[in-house]
Enzyme design. Structure first.
Site, short mmCIF file in Angstrom:
data_model
loop_
_atom_site.label_atom_id
_atom_site.label_comp_id
_atom_site.label_asym_id
_atom_site.label_seq_id
_atom_site.Cartn_x
_atom_site.Cartn_y
_atom_site.Cartn_z
N HIS A 1 14.53 4.07 -0.90
CA HIS A 1 15.33 3.26 0.02
C HIS A 1 16.79 3.39 -0.37
CE1 HIS A 1 11.77 1.44 1.67
NE2 HIS A 1 11.42 0.89 0.52
N THR B 1 8.34 5.97 -2.45
CA THR B 1 9.35 6.26 -1.44
C THR B 1 10.72 5.88 -1.97
OG1 THR B 1 9.87 6.13 0.93
CG2 THR B 1 9.37 4.04 -0.20
N GLY C 1 0.82 -1.19 0.00
CA GLY C 1 0.00 0.00 0.00
C GLY C 1 0.86 1.25 0.00
N CYS D 1 5.77 9.64 -0.27
CA CYS D 1 4.47 9.19 0.23
C CYS D 1 3.34 10.11 -0.23
CB CYS D 1 4.47 9.08 1.75
SG CYS D 1 5.77 7.97 2.36
N ALA E 1 10.60 1.39 7.07
CA ALA E 1 11.94 1.87 6.75
C ALA E 1 12.23 3.08 7.63
CB ALA E 1 12.05 2.23 5.28
#
Length: 290
Positions: A131, A129, A125, A223, A207
């Site tokens: 990482h 984003t 969901g 987000c 995260a």
């Protein structure tokens, strides 16, 4: 280089099963205020296999494949009422952008066909984003029948883990923001949460920005939230009036910050979800093609 995967669109929230919800009484599974920002109380402890690679920088596709493989194996155990062990994968990622099921290209400042970093469409969901190294990622694969079969509760519990470690390990007072997912210090988001659940087995996860290079976030609207920024533990400690060391380590030492955050994350994760970690060799996961 742009990498993308087409994922079939299944419902994020699976239908409630007819079998008993949990070995943990429902009354013991609610958030209650006994610590800053609440604690979670249970009566039973469940074992959890931990694949701990927190010092390793792992390609996203590899970790994603591991999660789906574990979930597929455990689904058959769930069907036979034999799912006795949960799982947790802990690592850092090579730089990558990931998109959730709610993602919009409007939140990218680049063409998806010409992404500055590898780009993956996932089944979790949420929105887009980033990482990368310096960010600790936890991928819990939990059977919510033994916790609480409520996805909102589960996401709040993941947030609770981060809120606790920020306070206990770094004296940072974090909070939730009503209507948003994640953990915040002021208007800076330090931790993102994005999950997928199948047969009440969770995957993807959270995260936490520890010493992350935040510049890749400038190419996206993280987000999908336009009026708030992202932050890291290192950035906040550097800009605070707190002592320049934590537990004897200077907070400019990225490796020590990661060590401290990792130790505290595992401790609070176990306490919040009442799990006993059993560390397992990473080699058992095999290559992502297995």
């Amino acid at each position: 280089m742009t990498l993308s995967f087409n994922i079939s669109s299944n419902h994020l929230i699976p239908p409630r099963p007819t079998r008993p919800q949990s070995r943990v009484p429902a009354s013991a599974s609610h958030l209650t205020s006994t610590k800053p920002n609440s604690s979670i109380q249970h009566t039973n402890t469940r074992r959890c296999i931990c694949y701990d690679m927190y010092k390793q920088v792992v390609p996203f596709a590899e970790a994603w494949s591991w999660q789906k493989s574990i979930v597929d194996q455990r689904k058959s155990l769930v069907d036979g009422n034999e799912d006795e062990l949960d799982s947790l994968i802990v690592l850092q990622h090579q730089p990558v952008y990931t998109l959730g099921t709610a993602s919009s290209e409007d939140n990218l400042s680049f063409d998806v066909k010409d992404s500055p970093l590898p780009l993956y469409q996932t089944e979790r969901g949420g929105e887009v984003t980033y990482h990368g190294p310096g960010q600790l990622v936890l991928y819990p694969i939990l059977n919510l029948r033994f916790q609480k079969m409520d996805l909102h509760w589960y996401m709040r519990a993941l947030e609770e883990v981060v809120i606790r470690i920020l306070f206990s390990a770094f004296s940072l007072k974090a909070s939730r923001v009503e209507g948003l997912t994640g953990v915040w210090v002021g208007d800076k988001k330090l931790a993102a949460v994005g999950i997928r659940v199948s047969k009440w087995l969770t995957y993807h996860g959270l995260a936490l920005n520890v010493s992350t290079d935040l510049s890749p976030f400038s190419r996206i609207i993280p987000c999908g939230i336009k009026d708030r920024g992202v932050g890291s533990i290192k950035e906040l400690l550097r800009g605070s009036n707190k002592p320049s060391s934590i537990s004897g380590y200077h907070y400019e030492d990225d490796g020590k910050l990661i060590d401290i955050a990792h130790e505290s994350l595992l401790k609070e994760f176990c306490e919040v979800f009442q799990l006993e970690l059993c560390h397992q060799s990473v080699s058992i996961l095999g290559s992502p093609d297995r």
